[in-house]
Design a protein around this motif. Sequence first.
Motif, PDB file in Angstrom:
ATOM      1  N   THR A   8     -10.594  25.130  -7.858  1.00 22.65           N
ATOM      2  CA  THR A   8     -10.319  25.420  -6.459  1.00 22.65           C
ATOM      3  C   THR A   8     -11.390  26.353  -5.873  1.00 22.65           C
ATOM      4  O   THR A   8     -11.816  25.960  -4.948  1.00 22.65           O
ATOM      5  CB  THR A   8      -8.859  25.845  -6.202  1.00 22.65           C
ATOM      6  OG1 THR A   8      -7.888  24.854  -6.933  1.00 22.65           O
ATOM      7  CG2 THR A   8      -8.511  25.952  -4.965  1.00 22.65           C
ATOM      8  N   GLU A  12     -13.355  24.895  -2.889  1.00 24.70           N
ATOM      9  CA  GLU A  12     -13.377  25.582  -1.766  1.00 24.70           C
ATOM     10  C   GLU A  12     -14.192  26.852  -1.235  1.00 24.70           C
ATOM     11  O   GLU A  12     -14.159  26.991  -0.170  1.00 24.70           O
ATOM     12  CB  GLU A  12     -11.884  26.110  -1.496  1.00 24.70           C
ATOM     13  CG  GLU A  12     -10.821  24.984  -1.638  1.00 24.70           C
ATOM     14  CD  GLU A  12      -9.291  25.585  -1.477  1.00 24.70           C
ATOM     15  OE1 GLU A  12      -9.326  26.881  -1.376  1.00 24.70           O
ATOM     16  OE2 GLU A  12      -8.485  24.784  -1.577  1.00 24.70           O
ATOM     17  N   TYR A  13     -14.993  27.409  -2.175  1.00 23.11           N
ATOM     18  CA  TYR A  13     -15.919  28.523  -1.945  1.00 23.11           C
ATOM     19  C   TYR A  13     -17.398  28.072  -2.208  1.00 23.11           C
ATOM     20  O   TYR A  13     -18.146  28.022  -1.344  1.00 23.11           O
ATOM     21  CB  TYR A  13     -15.425  29.781  -2.431  1.00 23.11           C
ATOM     22  CG  TYR A  13     -16.366  30.930  -2.088  1.00 23.11           C
ATOM     23  CD1 TYR A  13     -16.646  31.356  -1.239  1.00 23.11           C
ATOM     24  CD2 TYR A  13     -17.157  31.309  -3.553  1.00 23.11           C
ATOM     25  CE1 TYR A  13     -17.820  32.291  -0.812  1.00 23.11           C
ATOM     26  CE2 TYR A  13     -18.287  32.080  -3.319  1.00 23.11           C
ATOM     27  CZ  TYR A  13     -18.486  32.640  -2.049  1.00 23.11           C
ATOM     28  OH  TYR A  13     -19.540  33.622  -1.911  1.00 23.11           O
ATOM     29  N   TYR A  32     -12.456  35.741  -1.661  1.00 20.32           N
ATOM     30  CA  TYR A  32     -11.807  34.330  -1.607  1.00 20.32           C
ATOM     31  C   TYR A  32     -10.286  34.623  -2.557  1.00 20.32           C
ATOM     32  O   TYR A  32      -9.343  34.122  -2.217  1.00 20.32           O
ATOM     33  CB  TYR A  32     -12.700  33.121  -2.761  1.00 20.32           C
ATOM     34  CG  TYR A  32     -11.891  32.049  -2.740  1.00 20.32           C
ATOM     35  CD1 TYR A  32     -11.665  31.167  -1.476  1.00 20.32           C
ATOM     36  CD2 TYR A  32     -11.158  31.837  -3.803  1.00 20.32           C
ATOM     37  CE1 TYR A  32     -11.050  30.015  -1.970  1.00 20.32           C
ATOM     38  CE2 TYR A  32     -10.389  30.551  -4.040  1.00 20.32           C
ATOM     39  CZ  TYR A  32     -10.311  29.835  -3.025  1.00 20.32           C
ATOM     40  OH  TYR A  32      -9.563  28.713  -3.364  1.00 20.32           O
ATOM     41  N   TYR A  35      -7.828  35.894  -0.289  1.00 23.61           N
ATOM     42  CA  TYR A  35      -7.409  34.945   0.646  1.00 23.61           C
ATOM     43  C   TYR A  35      -6.342  33.824  -0.183  1.00 23.61           C
ATOM     44  O   TYR A  35      -5.366  33.545   0.160  1.00 23.61           O
ATOM     45  CB  TYR A  35      -8.597  33.986   1.200  1.00 23.61           C
ATOM     46  CG  TYR A  35      -8.306  32.531   1.351  1.00 23.61           C
ATOM     47  CD1 TYR A  35      -7.790  32.329   2.667  1.00 23.61           C
ATOM     48  CD2 TYR A  35      -8.458  31.641   0.674  1.00 23.61           C
ATOM     49  CE1 TYR A  35      -7.181  30.858   3.058  1.00 23.61           C
ATOM     50  CE2 TYR A  35      -8.198  30.075   0.968  1.00 23.61           C
ATOM     51  CZ  TYR A  35      -7.606  29.941   2.241  1.00 23.61           C
ATOM     52  OH  TYR A  35      -7.141  28.824   2.629  1.00 23.61           O
ATOM     53  N   TYR A  36      -7.053  33.458  -1.292  1.00 27.13           N
ATOM     54  CA  TYR A  36      -6.077  32.606  -2.311  1.00 27.13           C
ATOM     55  C   TYR A  36      -4.746  33.113  -2.549  1.00 27.13           C
ATOM     56  O   TYR A  36      -3.729  32.510  -2.551  1.00 27.13           O
ATOM     57  CB  TYR A  36      -6.835  32.518  -3.609  1.00 27.13           C
ATOM     58  CG  TYR A  36      -6.011  31.463  -4.472  1.00 27.13           C
ATOM     59  CD1 TYR A  36      -6.544  29.995  -4.426  1.00 27.13           C
ATOM     60  CD2 TYR A  36      -5.130  31.780  -5.757  1.00 27.13           C
ATOM     61  CE1 TYR A  36      -6.023  29.124  -5.255  1.00 27.13           C
ATOM     62  CE2 TYR A  36      -4.635  30.648  -6.412  1.00 27.13           C
ATOM     63  CZ  TYR A  36      -4.963  29.540  -6.217  1.00 27.13           C
ATOM     64  OH  TYR A  36      -4.468  28.581  -7.118  1.00 27.13           O
ATOM     65  N   GLU A  39      -3.180  34.666   1.533  1.00 28.36           N
ATOM     66  CA  GLU A  39      -3.262  33.740   2.847  1.00 28.36           C
ATOM     67  C   GLU A  39      -2.985  32.298   2.652  1.00 28.36           C
ATOM     68  O   GLU A  39      -2.385  31.562   3.746  1.00 28.36           O
ATOM     69  CB  GLU A  39      -4.633  34.123   3.721  1.00 28.36           C
ATOM     70  CG  GLU A  39      -4.598  35.433   4.044  1.00 28.36           C
ATOM     71  CD  GLU A  39      -6.095  35.703   4.631  1.00 28.36           C
ATOM     72  OE1 GLU A  39      -6.712  34.846   5.352  1.00 28.36           O
ATOM     73  OE2 GLU A  39      -6.537  36.703   4.343  1.00 28.36           O
ATOM     74  N   ARG A  40      -3.504  31.556   1.543  1.00 27.50           N
ATOM     75  CA  ARG A  40      -3.547  30.479   1.376  1.00 27.50           C
ATOM     76  C   ARG A  40      -2.137  30.121   1.060  1.00 27.50           C
ATOM     77  O   ARG A  40      -1.548  30.235   0.106  1.00 27.50           O
ATOM     78  CB  ARG A  40      -4.332  30.108   0.211  1.00 27.50           C
ATOM     79  CG  ARG A  40      -4.628  28.645  -0.251  1.00 27.50           C
ATOM     80  CD  ARG A  40      -5.599  28.457  -1.097  1.00 27.50           C
ATOM     81  NE  ARG A  40      -5.972  27.032  -1.754  1.00 27.50           N
ATOM     82  CZ  ARG A  40      -5.200  26.280  -2.527  1.00 27.50           C
ATOM     83  NH1 ARG A  40      -4.365  27.104  -3.348  1.00 27.50           N
ATOM     84  NH2 ARG A  40      -5.576  25.326  -2.846  1.00 27.50           N
ATOM     85  N   LYS A  42       1.193  27.339  -0.122  1.00 26.59           N
ATOM     86  CA  LYS A  42       0.926  26.200  -0.913  1.00 26.59           C
ATOM     87  C   LYS A  42       2.242  25.502  -0.539  1.00 26.59           C
ATOM     88  O   LYS A  42       3.429  26.126  -0.617  1.00 26.59           O
ATOM     89  CB  LYS A  42       1.162  26.626  -2.531  1.00 26.59           C
ATOM     90  CG  LYS A  42      -0.144  27.320  -2.669  1.00 26.59           C
ATOM     91  CD  LYS A  42      -0.271  27.631  -4.181  1.00 26.59           C
ATOM     92  CE  LYS A  42      -0.342  26.459  -4.965  1.00 26.59           C
ATOM     93  NZ  LYS A  42      -1.306  26.166  -5.959  1.00 26.59           N
ATOM     94  N   SER A  49       2.603  31.835   1.040  1.00 28.75           N
ATOM     95  CA  SER A  49       1.300  32.283  -0.055  1.00 28.75           C
ATOM     96  C   SER A  49       2.049  32.798  -1.368  1.00 28.75           C
ATOM     97  O   SER A  49       3.119  32.997  -1.425  1.00 28.75           O
ATOM     98  CB  SER A  49       0.404  33.509   0.719  1.00 28.75           C
ATOM     99  OG  SER A  49       1.286  34.565   1.030  1.00 28.75           O
TER     100      SER A  49
END
Length: 59
Positions: A8, A12-13, A32, A35-36, A39-40, A42, A49
Amino acid sequence: MIESFFGTLKAEYFHLAAPNSIDALEAGVHDYVHYYNHERIKLGLHELSQVEYRVRSTA
């Protein structure tokens, strides 16, 4: 699980940002990971998050 995370991360990065130095790569990976985790969202975690899900499940 870690192999899934690295896949991932690359998708994504790394492939989108293409950092031009080690310092830029280190800063980008740090951002990242934040963020993962924070904020990300699922879908499997009820659209939360990972941090939000853990806070709710321990409260």
